[in-house]
Design an enzyme around this catalytic site. Structure first.
Site, PDB file in Angstrom:
ATOM      1  N   GLU A  46       0.829  -1.209   0.000  1.00 41.66           N
ATOM      2  CA  GLU A  46       0.000   0.000   0.000  1.00 41.66           C
ATOM      3  C   GLU A  46       0.864   1.260   0.000  1.00 41.66           C
ATOM      4  O   GLU A  46       0.594   2.216  -0.728  1.00 41.66           O
ATOM      5  CB  GLU A  46      -0.941   0.004   1.218  1.00 41.66           C
ATOM      6  N   ASN A  50       1.308   3.864  -3.191  1.00 48.01           N
ATOM      7  CA  ASN A  50       0.985   5.286  -3.027  1.00 48.01           C
ATOM      8  C   ASN A  50       2.097   6.189  -3.578  1.00 48.01           C
ATOM      9  O   ASN A  50       1.820   7.215  -4.200  1.00 48.01           O
ATOM     10  CB  ASN A  50       0.752   5.614  -1.546  1.00 48.01           C
ATOM     11  N   ARG A 115      -9.422   3.701  -7.259  1.00 45.25           N
ATOM     12  CA  ARG A 115      -8.931   3.836  -5.891  1.00 45.25           C
ATOM     13  C   ARG A 115     -10.087   3.795  -4.903  1.00 45.25           C
ATOM     14  O   ARG A 115     -11.145   4.365  -5.158  1.00 45.25           O
ATOM     15  CB  ARG A 115      -8.184   5.167  -5.721  1.00 45.25           C
TER      16      ARG A 115
END
Ligand code: ATP
Ligand code: MG
Length: 154
Positions: A46, A50, A115
Site C-alpha cells: 500500500e 501510493n 482507488r
C-alpha cells in the site's frame, strides 16, 4: 541490538512486489506467523503503490523530472529491541496537502473507479503505529511500526 536494511529502487509498479518480498525476507529470522508476514507485505504494498501512483504519478509526464531526477523510493526496515519492526517508505514526489484528511478512510484524490481510499486505513490496521510526514512539493515519508510476536531477543 539493531538490524537495518535500506534499499532504493525506481518508482515503478513492478518493484512493489520486490519491496514487499524484501520486507518479508527481512523478518524471516524471527520466525513470524503467516498472518504477520501477510500484514507486513500488504502494508508495504500500500505504501509503495501510493508513492508510485500519487507521489510521482503526475510527475512522470514531466520531461525535466524524468531526465534529471529518476524518481526513486527508499525503503528502510529496522529491527530493534528484539521484536520492534519499523518500516520507513519515502518518496520525493508531490507531497500531501492535508495529511489528516488523506488518512481518513475512503478519502482519495485518485480515480474513484480505481482507488478506494483505503490504503492508509489498511496500513493502520495491519501495523501497530503509522506516522505520515509530508510537505507539498518535497515528498512523503510513511513510518510504520509493528511489534512482532516473538519472545525475547533474536
Ligand atoms: N506518497 C504519496 N504522495 C502523495 N500523495 C499521497 C501519497 N500517499 C497517499 N497520498 C494521498 O492520500 C490519499 C489517500 O491514500 P490511500 O492510500 O489511503 O488511498 P488511495 O491510494 O487513494 O486508494 P487505495 O489505496 O485504496 O487504492 C491519496 O488519494 C493521495 O491523495
Ligand atoms: Mg493507496
Amino acid at each position: 541490538m539493531e538490524n537495518v536494511l535500506k534499499m532504493e529502487f525506481s518508482a515503478l509498479a513492478e518493484n512493489e512486489a520486490f519491496a514487499r518480498a524484501a520486507a518479508a525476507a527481512f523478518v524471516m529470522p524471527l520466525d513470524p506467523t503467516v498472518e504477520e508476514v501477510t500484514e507486513i507485505k500488504t502494508a508495504v504494498s500500500e505504501a509503495v503503490s501510493n508513492c508510485v501512483i500519487h507521489g510521482y504519478g503526475e510527475l512522470c509526464g514531466d520531461e525535466s523530472f524524468a531526465k534529471n531526477e529518476a524518481p526513486t523510493i527508499v525503503m528502510e526496515c529496522a529491527l530493534e529491541k528484539g521484536n520492534r519492526l519499523t518500516i520507513t517508505i519515502e518518496d520525493k514526489g508531490v507531497g500531501i496537502d492535508d495529511v489528516d484528511q488523506a488518512m481518513e478512510p475512503l478519502f482519495t484524490t485518485g480515480d474513484e473507479e480505481e482507488r478506494s481510499g483505503m490504503g492508509f486505513t489498511v496500513m493502520q490496521s495491519f501495523m501497530d503505529r503509522l506516522k505520515v510526514r509530508s510537505s507539498k512539493g518535497e515528498g512523503t515519508t510513511v513510518i510504520m511500526t509493528k511489534y512482532l510476536d516473538v519472545p525475547g531477543e533474536y
